[in-house]
Design a protein around this motif. Structure first.
Motif, PDB file in Angstrom:
ATOM      1  N   HIS A 135      29.370  48.308  41.062  1.00  0.00           N
ATOM      2  CA  HIS A 135      28.590  47.088  41.257  1.00  0.00           C
ATOM      3  C   HIS A 135      27.127  47.348  40.912  1.00  0.00           C
ATOM      4  O   HIS A 135      26.287  46.468  41.051  1.00  0.00           O
ATOM      5  CB  HIS A 135      28.711  46.590  42.702  1.00  0.00           C
ATOM      6  CG  HIS A 135      30.057  45.986  42.983  1.00  0.00           C
ATOM      7  ND1 HIS A 135      30.420  44.744  42.533  1.00  0.00           N
ATOM      8  CD2 HIS A 135      31.137  46.470  43.635  1.00  0.00           C
ATOM      9  CE1 HIS A 135      31.655  44.466  42.906  1.00  0.00           C
ATOM     10  NE2 HIS A 135      32.117  45.512  43.579  1.00  0.00           N
ATOM     11  N   SER A 165      55.230  41.371  49.431  1.00  0.00           N
ATOM     12  CA  SER A 165      54.584  42.436  48.684  1.00  0.00           C
ATOM     13  C   SER A 165      55.495  43.656  48.617  1.00  0.00           C
ATOM     14  O   SER A 165      55.657  44.288  47.574  1.00  0.00           O
ATOM     15  CB  SER A 165      53.271  42.787  49.388  1.00  0.00           C
ATOM     16  OG  SER A 165      52.640  43.806  48.736  1.00  0.00           O
ATOM     17  N   VAL A 209      33.384  40.198  40.430  1.00  0.00           N
ATOM     18  CA  VAL A 209      33.195  40.056  41.882  1.00  0.00           C
ATOM     19  C   VAL A 209      34.368  40.713  42.616  1.00  0.00           C
ATOM     20  O   VAL A 209      35.376  41.070  42.004  1.00  0.00           O
ATOM     21  CB  VAL A 209      33.067  38.571  42.315  1.00  0.00           C
ATOM     22  CG1 VAL A 209      31.845  37.928  41.689  1.00  0.00           C
ATOM     23  CG2 VAL A 209      34.329  37.795  41.964  1.00  0.00           C
ATOM     24  N   ASN A 210      34.250  40.838  43.928  1.00  0.00           N
ATOM     25  CA  ASN A 210      35.326  41.410  44.741  1.00  0.00           C
ATOM     26  C   ASN A 210      36.613  40.650  44.502  1.00  0.00           C
ATOM     27  O   ASN A 210      36.617  39.420  44.477  1.00  0.00           O
ATOM     28  CB  ASN A 210      34.993  41.337  46.246  1.00  0.00           C
ATOM     29  CG  ASN A 210      33.763  42.142  46.599  1.00  0.00           C
ATOM     30  OD1 ASN A 210      32.894  41.668  47.286  1.00  0.00           O
ATOM     31  ND2 ASN A 210      33.678  43.358  46.110  1.00  0.00           N
ATOM     32  N   GLY A 211      37.673  41.411  44.310  1.00  0.00           N
ATOM     33  CA  GLY A 211      38.982  40.784  44.160  1.00  0.00           C
ATOM     34  C   GLY A 211      39.286  40.319  42.748  1.00  0.00           C
ATOM     35  O   GLY A 211      40.294  39.649  42.513  1.00  0.00           O
ATOM     36  N   SER A 212      38.430  40.673  41.773  1.00  0.00           N
ATOM     37  CA  SER A 212      38.669  40.187  40.402  1.00  0.00           C
ATOM     38  C   SER A 212      39.703  41.023  39.655  1.00  0.00           C
ATOM     39  O   SER A 212      40.115  40.651  38.559  1.00  0.00           O
ATOM     40  CB  SER A 212      37.348  40.134  39.627  1.00  0.00           C
ATOM     41  OG  SER A 212      36.716  41.387  39.671  1.00  0.00           O
ATOM     42  N   GLY A 213      40.102  42.161  40.218  1.00  0.00           N
ATOM     43  CA  GLY A 213      41.188  42.941  39.615  1.00  0.00           C
ATOM     44  C   GLY A 213      40.780  44.284  39.031  1.00  0.00           C
ATOM     45  O   GLY A 213      41.597  44.960  38.390  1.00  0.00           O
ATOM     46  N   LYS A 214      39.547  44.702  39.275  1.00  0.00           N
ATOM     47  CA  LYS A 214      39.041  45.951  38.673  1.00  0.00           C
ATOM     48  C   LYS A 214      39.850  47.162  39.124  1.00  0.00           C
ATOM     49  O   LYS A 214      40.327  47.961  38.316  1.00  0.00           O
ATOM     50  CB  LYS A 214      37.547  46.144  39.033  1.00  0.00           C
ATOM     51  CG  LYS A 214      36.673  44.977  38.687  1.00  0.00           C
ATOM     52  CD  LYS A 214      35.225  45.192  39.078  1.00  0.00           C
ATOM     53  CE  LYS A 214      34.969  45.317  40.572  1.00  0.00           C
ATOM     54  NZ  LYS A 214      35.225  44.094  41.345  1.00  0.00           N
ATOM     55  N   THR A 215      39.985  47.303  40.459  1.00  0.00           N
ATOM     56  CA  THR A 215      40.708  48.463  40.994  1.00  0.00           C
ATOM     57  C   THR A 215      42.167  48.440  40.558  1.00  0.00           C
ATOM     58  O   THR A 215      42.739  49.483  40.227  1.00  0.00           O
ATOM     59  CB  THR A 215      40.616  48.481  42.534  1.00  0.00           C
ATOM     60  OG1 THR A 215      39.237  48.429  42.877  1.00  0.00           O
ATOM     61  CG2 THR A 215      41.245  49.726  43.121  1.00  0.00           C
ATOM     62  N   THR A 216      42.743  47.254  40.540  1.00  0.00           N
ATOM     63  CA  THR A 216      44.143  47.136  40.114  1.00  0.00           C
ATOM     64  C   THR A 216      44.293  47.664  38.685  1.00  0.00           C
ATOM     65  O   THR A 216      45.234  48.411  38.386  1.00  0.00           O
ATOM     66  CB  THR A 216      44.603  45.666  40.213  1.00  0.00           C
ATOM     67  OG1 THR A 216      44.405  45.237  41.557  1.00  0.00           O
ATOM     68  CG2 THR A 216      46.058  45.504  39.839  1.00  0.00           C
ATOM     69  N   PHE A 231      50.925  40.217  42.404  1.00  0.00           N
ATOM     70  CA  PHE A 231      51.096  40.710  43.767  1.00  0.00           C
ATOM     71  C   PHE A 231      51.582  39.567  44.634  1.00  0.00           C
ATOM     72  O   PHE A 231      51.500  38.401  44.236  1.00  0.00           O
ATOM     73  CB  PHE A 231      49.752  41.196  44.343  1.00  0.00           C
ATOM     74  CG  PHE A 231      49.296  42.531  43.839  1.00  0.00           C
ATOM     75  CD1 PHE A 231      50.096  43.659  43.958  1.00  0.00           C
ATOM     76  CD2 PHE A 231      48.033  42.670  43.259  1.00  0.00           C
ATOM     77  CE1 PHE A 231      49.659  44.893  43.517  1.00  0.00           C
ATOM     78  CE2 PHE A 231      47.594  43.902  42.812  1.00  0.00           C
ATOM     79  CZ  PHE A 231      48.411  45.011  42.934  1.00  0.00           C
ATOM     80  N   ASN A 232      52.031  39.958  45.823  1.00  0.00           N
ATOM     81  CA  ASN A 232      52.429  38.946  46.786  1.00  0.00           C
ATOM     82  C   ASN A 232      51.448  38.964  47.949  1.00  0.00           C
ATOM     83  O   ASN A 232      51.077  40.035  48.427  1.00  0.00           O
ATOM     84  CB  ASN A 232      53.837  39.252  47.300  1.00  0.00           C
ATOM     85  CG  ASN A 232      54.481  38.027  47.888  1.00  0.00           C
ATOM     86  OD1 ASN A 232      53.889  37.367  48.733  1.00  0.00           O
ATOM     87  ND2 ASN A 232      55.683  37.711  47.431  1.00  0.00           N
ATOM     88  N   PHE A 289      50.723  35.890  43.187  1.00  0.00           N
ATOM     89  CA  PHE A 289      49.568  35.466  42.376  1.00  0.00           C
ATOM     90  C   PHE A 289      49.324  36.542  41.322  1.00  0.00           C
ATOM     91  O   PHE A 289      49.777  37.684  41.453  1.00  0.00           O
ATOM     92  CB  PHE A 289      48.319  35.270  43.251  1.00  0.00           C
ATOM     93  CG  PHE A 289      47.782  36.560  43.817  1.00  0.00           C
ATOM     94  CD1 PHE A 289      46.722  37.212  43.200  1.00  0.00           C
ATOM     95  CD2 PHE A 289      48.344  37.134  44.948  1.00  0.00           C
ATOM     96  CE1 PHE A 289      46.240  38.407  43.713  1.00  0.00           C
ATOM     97  CE2 PHE A 289      47.869  38.322  45.464  1.00  0.00           C
ATOM     98  CZ  PHE A 289      46.812  38.955  44.845  1.00  0.00           C
TER      99      PHE A 289
HETATM  100  N1  LIG Z   1      49.041  45.985  46.945  1.00  0.00           N
HETATM  101  C1  LIG Z   1      48.581  44.750  46.934  1.00  0.00           C
HETATM  102  N2  LIG Z   1      49.313  43.729  47.430  1.00  0.00           N
HETATM  103  C2  LIG Z   1      48.875  42.456  47.406  1.00  0.00           C
HETATM  104  N3  LIG Z   1      47.667  42.102  46.899  1.00  0.00           N
HETATM  105  C3  LIG Z   1      46.875  43.063  46.389  1.00  0.00           C
HETATM  106  C4  LIG Z   1      47.286  44.438  46.386  1.00  0.00           C
HETATM  107  N4  LIG Z   1      46.289  45.178  45.816  1.00  0.00           N
HETATM  108  C5  LIG Z   1      45.301  44.304  45.490  1.00  0.00           C
HETATM  109  N5  LIG Z   1      45.653  43.043  45.830  1.00  0.00           N
HETATM  110  C6  LIG Z   1      44.889  41.804  45.587  1.00  0.00           C
HETATM  111  O1  LIG Z   1      44.673  41.712  44.180  1.00  0.00           O
HETATM  112  C7  LIG Z   1      43.394  41.146  43.902  1.00  0.00           C
HETATM  113  C8  LIG Z   1      42.602  42.106  43.042  1.00  0.00           C
HETATM  114  O2  LIG Z   1      42.243  43.222  43.859  1.00  0.00           O
HETATM  115  P1  LIG Z   1      41.383  44.447  43.319  1.00  0.00           P
HETATM  116  O3  LIG Z   1      41.294  45.460  44.420  1.00  0.00           O
HETATM  117  O4  LIG Z   1      41.923  44.888  42.016  1.00  0.00           O
HETATM  118  O5  LIG Z   1      39.965  43.738  43.069  1.00  0.00           O
HETATM  119  P2  LIG Z   1      38.562  44.438  42.756  1.00  0.00           P
HETATM  120  O6  LIG Z   1      37.968  43.650  41.635  1.00  0.00           O
HETATM  121  O7  LIG Z   1      38.733  45.892  42.557  1.00  0.00           O
HETATM  122  O8  LIG Z   1      37.775  44.130  44.094  1.00  0.00           O
HETATM  123  P3  LIG Z   1      36.614  45.007  44.830  1.00  0.00           P
HETATM  124  O9  LIG Z   1      35.369  44.843  44.003  1.00  0.00           O
HETATM  125  O10 LIG Z   1      36.525  44.346  46.166  1.00  0.00           O
HETATM  126  O11 LIG Z   1      37.110  46.418  44.908  1.00  0.00           O
HETATM  127  C9  LIG Z   1      42.773  40.860  45.253  1.00  0.00           C
HETATM  128  O12 LIG Z   1      43.042  39.514  45.569  1.00  0.00           O
HETATM  129  C10 LIG Z   1      43.503  41.795  46.201  1.00  0.00           C
HETATM  130  O13 LIG Z   1      43.526  41.258  47.506  1.00  0.00           O
END
Ligand SMILES: Nc1ncnc2c1ncn2[C@@H]1O[C@H](COP(=O)(O)OP(=O)(O)OP(=O)(O)O)[C@@H](O)[C@H]1O
Length: 432
Positions: free
Chosen positions: A213, A23, A69-76, A16-17, A48
């Protein structure tokens, strides 16, 4: 992909950007593919890796938990598997219908009625018009929308929209459920209904990928888990051992954070008003006087505070604050309020021990603060925050109460057998 695989992810990378403009540009590039001929393995300014070299296979009927943890990439990862976004490189193969419960109702069209949106949404999820027609009543009934189903979706509350989104997704006869975190859909009884519906679909042989979580949800609802950190797989295996690894890392990180703050042995870093008294150390002890870092609920805990008073001090109190790392303070004992009245601390060194009997916390990580106050306005003379204690969860127990009362139960001669974790009734015990 093997015969009974539902999902197969191979060498998956997603970048992602960080800035909005970048982005947008990289989103367009991903959509139109190789036209720009950029090297997908290189990062440009602002980019990144949200996911790096992910490989996984999920078989029919299996359930997989994602923790991190938050931001580790799960939702992605969920969004990539659901096909909502495209990978930067690597492959994702899926078999059968997917019910993505990510941004519920996100694809709804506000100007159309609820009813029209049911057709639109379910057709996007791969249903034919005939299939939608035959499950339509069940969807509307499940969503509890009532007569509003004919009103424009723009007039719905967020909760109604999410309920309708959930109802559409679960009535598509999916082979794979993709569930992100808490299903904050409607009130408690609707959430229970959603959870039971997910369980029904799983009993029918569907697979599940769950981000949560909640330790209980992952431990009981998934067979395997993956622990993601900064987009990479840090641990993978049976859910319990992956959760243990994840929690151990969290404990370590919290302890390091606490230790890097108020160092009790150097009075310069503890908050002091004047230089009347210094806390030399704080130790957590069990009944045998051994220093401990973890306990089970119901066990005694002694907080030992060693101080050096630089002059005689009267009207003092030793105060302890137990602070769950993620919650507000739940227990705040003080030598003044709870027992003794004012403490006169004479000049010199003293070691005071405060025993809490019994410790009555929910399992989890707590930080412990100690301060010495003076007078009825409780001027803080000295303050440290350095210790953490983990309250462990006794094997096989669900603990939802700060106080664990003894259970007296008369089974009237009924036999008892050990439950299968899958049969544990979560109703009201934990939100998925
Ligand atoms: N569309 C996007 N553009 C840029 N960055 C993104 C985008 N979507 C997610 N990110 C970034 O990618 C990283 C992973 O995000 P993601 O939502 O997958 O984490 P997560 O583990 O699901 O977090 P959470 O537990 O907070 O839901 C984070 O740094 C987030 O800010």
């Amino acid at each position: 992909m093997s015969d009974n695989a539902v999902v197969r992810v191979n060498g998956l990378n997603k970048k992602f950007n960080r800035d909005l403009k970048g982005s947008f540009t990289s989103g367009i590039r991903t959509l139109i593919g190789g036209a720009f001929k950029e090297n997908p393995s290189k990062l440009k300014a602002g980019e990144f890796w949200a996911l790096r070299n992910i490989n996984l296979e999920l078989r029919k009927g299996e359930s997989l938990g994602l923790v991190g943890v938050n931001g580790s990439g799960k939702t992605t990862l969920l969004r990539l598997i659901a096909g909502v976004i495209n990978p930067t490189s690597g492959t994702i193969e899926t078999r059968g219908k997917i019910a993505p419960m990510l941004a519920l109702g996100a694809g709804f069209e506000p100007s159309l009625s609820g009813s029209q949106n049911v057709y639109l949404n379910m057709s996007l999820l791969g249903m034919t018009t005939d299939e939608i027609r035959s499950s339509y009543d069940a969807v509307v009934d499940f969503a509890e929308i009532g007569e509003s189903i004919d009103a424009p979706l723009g007039t719905y509350s967020t909760g109604m929209r999410m309920r309708l989104g959930f109802a559409c997704a679960v009535h598509t006869d999916p082979q794979l459920l993709i569930v992100d975190e808490v299903l904050a859909v409607g009130d408690a009884s609707f959430r229970v209904k959603c959870r039971n519906k997910i369980n029904d679909i799983r009993k029918g042989g569907a697979s599940l990928i769950l981000v949560s979580h909640s330790r209980l949800s992952i431990e009981y609802l998934t067979d395997r888990a993956i622990y993601l950190q900064k987009g990479q797989v840090l641990a993978e295996g049976d859910s319990k051992s992956v959760l243990d690894a994840y929690e151990a890392d969290q404990t370590r990180a919290t302890r390091e954070k606490l230790n890097s703050r108020d160092k009790p042995s150097t009075s310069a870093t503890s908050i002091e008003t004047g230089k009347k008294i210094t806390i030399d150390h704080v130790r957590l002890l069990d009944n045998a006087g051994h220093e401990i870092e973890q306990i089970f609920p119901g066990e005694d805990l002694t907080v030992e505070v060693a101080v050096t008073a630089h002059e005689d001090l009267d009207e003092c109190a030793f105060n302890v604050m137990f602070k769950p790392v993620v919650e507000p303070v739940v227990y705040h004992p003080s030598s003044t309020r709870d027992e003794l009245g004012w403490v006169q601390i004479t000049k010199g060194r003293h070691t005071v021990r405060m025993k809490f009997d019994p410790v009555i916390y929910l399992p989890g990580l707590y930080s412990i603060r100690v301060n010495i106050s003076q007078g009825s306005m409780m001027d803080i003379l000295c303050h440290v925050e350095e210790k953490s204690v983990r309250v462990l969860r006794p094997e096989g127990k669900i603990i939802r109460s700060h106080y664990i009362p003894p259970l007296h139960i008369d089974l009237a001669g009924l036999a008892v057998t050990a439950p299968d974790p899958e049969d544990v009734d979560f109703e009201g015990a934990e939100d998925l």
